[in-house]
Motif scaffolding. Structure first.
Motif, PDB file in Angstrom:
ATOM      1  N   LEU A  26       0.830  -1.212   0.000  1.00 25.58           N
ATOM      2  CA  LEU A  26       0.000   0.000   0.000  1.00 25.58           C
ATOM      3  C   LEU A  26       0.861   1.258   0.000  1.00 25.58           C
ATOM      4  CD1 LEU A  26      -2.774  -1.121   2.498  1.00 25.58           C
ATOM      5  CD2 LEU A  26      -2.937  -0.940   0.003  1.00 25.58           C
ATOM      6  N   ARG A  27       1.968   1.224   0.734  1.00 27.49           N
ATOM      7  CA  ARG A  27       2.863   2.389   0.785  1.00 27.49           C
ATOM      8  C   ARG A  27       3.555   2.599  -0.556  1.00 27.49           C
ATOM      9  NH1 ARG A  27       4.997   0.053   6.337  1.00 27.49           N
ATOM     10  NH2 ARG A  27       3.364   0.860   7.695  1.00 27.49           N
ATOM     11  N   VAL A  28       4.015   1.522  -1.177  1.00 23.79           N
ATOM     12  CA  VAL A  28       4.717   1.629  -2.463  1.00 23.79           C
ATOM     13  C   VAL A  28       3.783   2.178  -3.537  1.00 23.79           C
ATOM     14  CG1 VAL A  28       5.721   0.273  -4.342  1.00 23.79           C
ATOM     15  CG2 VAL A  28       6.478  -0.119  -2.030  1.00 23.79           C
ATOM     16  N   LEU A  29       2.532   1.764  -3.524  1.00 22.93           N
ATOM     17  CA  LEU A  29       1.585   2.235  -4.545  1.00 22.93           C
ATOM     18  C   LEU A  29       1.457   3.754  -4.539  1.00 22.93           C
ATOM     19  CD1 LEU A  29      -1.365  -0.315  -4.513  1.00 22.93           C
ATOM     20  CD2 LEU A  29       0.518  -0.125  -6.146  1.00 22.93           C
ATOM     21  N   LYS A  30       1.569   4.366  -3.364  1.00 21.47           N
ATOM     22  CA  LYS A  30       1.469   5.823  -3.267  1.00 21.47           C
ATOM     23  C   LYS A  30       2.666   6.523  -3.899  1.00 21.47           C
ATOM     24  CE  LYS A  30      -1.211   5.711   0.967  1.00 21.47           C
ATOM     25  NZ  LYS A  30      -1.195   5.998   2.406  1.00 21.47           N
ATOM     26  N   MET A  31       3.780   5.817  -4.034  1.00 22.96           N
ATOM     27  CA  MET A  31       5.015   6.443  -4.500  1.00 22.96           C
ATOM     28  C   MET A  31       5.438   6.011  -5.900  1.00 22.96           C
ATOM     29  SD  MET A  31       7.121   6.315  -0.931  1.00 22.96           S
ATOM     30  CE  MET A  31       8.598   6.853  -1.706  1.00 22.96           C
ATOM     31  N   ARG A  42      11.706  10.482  -8.399  1.00 24.04           N
ATOM     32  CA  ARG A  42      12.773  10.931  -7.507  1.00 24.04           C
ATOM     33  C   ARG A  42      12.188  11.238  -6.135  1.00 24.04           C
ATOM     34  NH1 ARG A  42      17.337  11.380 -10.175  1.00 24.04           N
ATOM     35  NH2 ARG A  42      17.302  11.773 -12.397  1.00 24.04           N
ATOM     36  N   VAL A  43      12.945  10.875  -5.109  1.00 25.68           N
ATOM     37  CA  VAL A  43      12.525  11.081  -3.728  1.00 25.68           C
ATOM     38  C   VAL A  43      13.671  11.744  -2.980  1.00 25.68           C
ATOM     39  CG1 VAL A  43      11.775   9.953  -1.599  1.00 25.68           C
ATOM     40  CG2 VAL A  43      11.136   8.975  -3.800  1.00 25.68           C
ATOM     41  N   THR A  44      13.363  12.769  -2.207  1.00 29.63           N
ATOM     42  CA  THR A  44      14.353  13.412  -1.355  1.00 29.63           C
ATOM     43  C   THR A  44      13.975  13.134   0.089  1.00 29.63           C
ATOM     44  OG1 THR A  44      14.662  15.164  -2.975  1.00 29.63           O
ATOM     45  CG2 THR A  44      15.450  15.595  -0.744  1.00 29.63           C
ATOM     46  N   LEU A  45      14.893  12.557   0.827  1.00 29.16           N
ATOM     47  CA  LEU A  45      14.677  12.271   2.240  1.00 29.16           C
ATOM     48  C   LEU A  45      15.911  12.740   2.993  1.00 29.16           C
ATOM     49  CD1 LEU A  45      12.839  10.981   4.376  1.00 29.16           C
ATOM     50  CD2 LEU A  45      14.028   8.839   3.965  1.00 29.16           C
ATOM     51  N   ALA A  46      15.710  13.710   3.877  1.00 29.24           N
ATOM     52  CA  ALA A  46      16.824  14.376   4.565  1.00 29.24           C
ATOM     53  C   ALA A  46      17.716  14.981   3.480  1.00 29.24           C
ATOM     54  CB  ALA A  46      17.563  13.419   5.481  1.00 29.24           C
ATOM     55  N   ASP A  47      19.000  14.640   3.471  1.00 29.73           N
ATOM     56  CA  ASP A  47      19.901  15.174   2.456  1.00 29.73           C
ATOM     57  C   ASP A  47      20.216  14.157   1.370  1.00 29.73           C
ATOM     58  OD1 ASP A  47      20.079  17.638   3.689  1.00 29.73           O
ATOM     59  OD2 ASP A  47      21.754  17.017   4.963  1.00 29.73           O
ATOM     60  N   ALA A  48      19.512  13.041   1.374  1.00 30.73           N
ATOM     61  CA  ALA A  48      19.785  11.981   0.404  1.00 30.73           C
ATOM     62  C   ALA A  48      18.752  11.996  -0.718  1.00 30.73           C
ATOM     63  CB  ALA A  48      19.779  10.625   1.094  1.00 30.73           C
ATOM     64  N   LEU A 131       9.782   3.582   3.571  1.00 30.78           N
ATOM     65  CA  LEU A 131       8.577   4.086   2.912  1.00 30.78           C
ATOM     66  C   LEU A 131       7.803   5.026   3.826  1.00 30.78           C
ATOM     67  CD1 LEU A 131       7.409   0.806   1.159  1.00 30.78           C
ATOM     68  CD2 LEU A 131       8.246   2.866   0.013  1.00 30.78           C
ATOM     69  N   MET A 132       7.678   4.674   5.091  1.00 26.29           N
ATOM     70  CA  MET A 132       6.976   5.540   6.050  1.00 26.29           C
ATOM     71  C   MET A 132       7.702   6.874   6.197  1.00 26.29           C
ATOM     72  SD  MET A 132       4.110   4.507   7.054  1.00 26.29           S
ATOM     73  CE  MET A 132       3.888   5.729   8.316  1.00 26.29           C
ATOM     74  N   GLY A 138       9.396  12.970   3.652  1.00 28.54           N
ATOM     75  CA  GLY A 138      10.174  13.109   2.431  1.00 28.54           C
ATOM     76  C   GLY A 138       9.483  14.043   1.461  1.00 28.54           C
ATOM     77  N   ARG A 139      10.186  14.378   0.411  1.00 36.22           N
ATOM     78  CA  ARG A 139       9.615  15.195  -0.653  1.00 36.22           C
ATOM     79  C   ARG A 139       9.443  14.311  -1.878  1.00 36.22           C
ATOM     80  NH1 ARG A 139      13.537  18.503   1.506  1.00 36.22           N
ATOM     81  NH2 ARG A 139      14.886  18.239  -0.298  1.00 36.22           N
ATOM     82  N   VAL A 140       8.197  13.907  -2.112  1.00 34.44           N
ATOM     83  CA  VAL A 140       7.877  13.052  -3.248  1.00 34.44           C
ATOM     84  C   VAL A 140       6.441  13.359  -3.678  1.00 34.44           C
ATOM     85  CG1 VAL A 140       7.172  11.154  -1.724  1.00 34.44           C
ATOM     86  CG2 VAL A 140       7.734  10.655  -4.082  1.00 34.44           C
ATOM     87  N   PRO A 141       6.197  13.503  -4.970  1.00 36.44           N
ATOM     88  CA  PRO A 141       4.806  13.659  -5.404  1.00 36.44           C
ATOM     89  C   PRO A 141       4.083  12.318  -5.253  1.00 36.44           C
ATOM     90  CG  PRO A 141       6.297  13.669  -7.285  1.00 36.44           C
ATOM     91  CD  PRO A 141       7.144  13.607  -6.052  1.00 36.44           C
ATOM     92  N   LEU A 142       2.989  12.302  -4.523  1.00 35.91           N
ATOM     93  CA  LEU A 142       2.287  11.061  -4.228  1.00 35.91           C
ATOM     94  C   LEU A 142       1.182  10.801  -5.237  1.00 35.91           C
ATOM     95  CD1 LEU A 142       1.991  11.389  -0.359  1.00 35.91           C
ATOM     96  CD2 LEU A 142       3.741  10.195  -1.686  1.00 35.91           C
ATOM     97  N   ASN A 143       0.826   9.535  -5.399  1.00 39.95           N
ATOM     98  CA  ASN A 143      -0.266   9.130  -6.265  1.00 39.95           C
ATOM     99  C   ASN A 143      -1.543   9.040  -5.434  1.00 39.95           C
ATOM    100  OD1 ASN A 143       1.515   8.861  -8.369  1.00 39.95           O
ATOM    101  ND2 ASN A 143       1.856   6.689  -8.012  1.00 39.95           N
ATOM    102  N   TRP A 144      -2.217  10.142  -5.263  1.00 38.11           N
ATOM    103  CA  TRP A 144      -3.460  10.164  -4.498  1.00 38.11           C
ATOM    104  C   TRP A 144      -4.596  10.496  -5.438  1.00 38.11           C
ATOM    105  CZ3 TRP A 144      -3.849   9.375   0.793  1.00 38.11           C
ATOM    106  CH2 TRP A 144      -2.644   9.288   1.483  1.00 38.11           C
ATOM    107  N   ASP A 145      -5.511   9.598  -5.622  1.00 42.08           N
ATOM    108  CA  ASP A 145      -6.704   9.859  -6.410  1.00 42.08           C
ATOM    109  C   ASP A 145      -7.876   9.815  -5.441  1.00 42.08           C
ATOM    110  OD1 ASP A 145      -8.622  10.223  -8.287  1.00 42.08           O
ATOM    111  OD2 ASP A 145      -8.297   8.315  -9.341  1.00 42.08           O
ATOM    112  N   VAL A 146      -8.140  10.943  -4.784  1.00 44.22           N
ATOM    113  CA  VAL A 146      -9.145  10.970  -3.716  1.00 44.22           C
ATOM    114  C   VAL A 146     -10.560  10.827  -4.252  1.00 44.22           C
ATOM    115  CG1 VAL A 146      -7.754  12.261  -2.098  1.00 44.22           C
ATOM    116  CG2 VAL A 146      -9.144  13.505  -3.733  1.00 44.22           C
ATOM    117  N   ASN A 147     -10.783  11.116  -5.511  1.00 44.26           N
ATOM    118  CA  ASN A 147     -12.137  11.021  -6.067  1.00 44.26           C
ATOM    119  C   ASN A 147     -12.325   9.758  -6.892  1.00 44.26           C
ATOM    120  OD1 ASN A 147     -12.964  13.497  -5.008  1.00 44.26           O
ATOM    121  ND2 ASN A 147     -11.856  14.553  -6.637  1.00 44.26           N
ATOM    122  N   ASN A 148     -11.339   8.889  -6.913  1.00 47.27           N
ATOM    123  CA  ASN A 148     -11.402   7.646  -7.680  1.00 47.27           C
ATOM    124  C   ASN A 148     -11.783   7.862  -9.138  1.00 47.27           C
ATOM    125  OD1 ASN A 148     -10.721   6.067  -5.443  1.00 47.27           O
ATOM    126  ND2 ASN A 148     -12.846   5.998  -4.773  1.00 47.27           N
TER     127      ASN A 148
END
Length: 151
Positions: A26-31, A42-48, A131-132, A138-148
């Motif tokens: 479920l977490r991977v699907l969001k990313m 691309r994902v930014t977490l802390a300085d990595a 993932l959490m 982290g800075r990542v654009p998430l895949n959220w489709d709140v209206n399905n």
């Protein structure tokens, strides 16, 4: 009186492991990036900096790789995980790490490569923690489709 001590190997708790893999799915699907071979996120977490890449897509599975592309410290190894998503079972599982061979469910201890008895569980728990951390801070654009797709 003497006791006979029998030595039992490590026995993994399957319900605990499956629950961990379901949560990771479920977490991977969001990313995930667009599900086409070669697509990146691309994902930014802390300085990595990390990259999630789609390696292969099939009807019931998707293979992704998570690679660290910038280092935080010269003393910490860079992360590289190969993860397989099983869409029919809705689980995500680490299948390789750092280009090593496939991970066994458990290892005898001690062993020549110094794997932990529950190395497979520990790697999947690490994936869950990573993932959490990405989802929470982290800075990542998430895949959220709140209206399905209803809008």
């Amino acid at each position: 009186m003497s006791e006979v001590v029998t030595q039992h190997g490590y026995i993994q708790s399957l319900p605990k492991y499956i629950t961990l893999c379901e949560r990771n799915y479920l977490r991977v699907l969001k990313m995930l990036p667009l599900e086409e071979v070669g697509q990146l996120r691309r994902v930014t977490l802390a300085d990595a900096q990390y990259v999630i890449e789609i390696d292969s897509c099939a009807k019931y599975t998707t293979d992704i790789s998570i690679k660290q592309i910038s280092s935080i410290s010269v003393f910490l190894p860079q992360v590289h995980l190969s993860v397989r998503l099983y869409h029919d079972a809705k689980v995500a599982e680490v299948v390789h790490h750092d280009f090593h061979q496939r991970i066994k469910p458990s290892y005898g201890y001690p062993n020549p490569h110094m794997h932990q008895k529950d190395e497979k569980y520990q790697l999947n728990a690490f994936l869950g923690d990573w993932l959490m951390a990405c989802l929470e801070s982290g800075r990542v654009p998430l895949n959220w489709d709140v209206n399905n797709g209803m809008v």
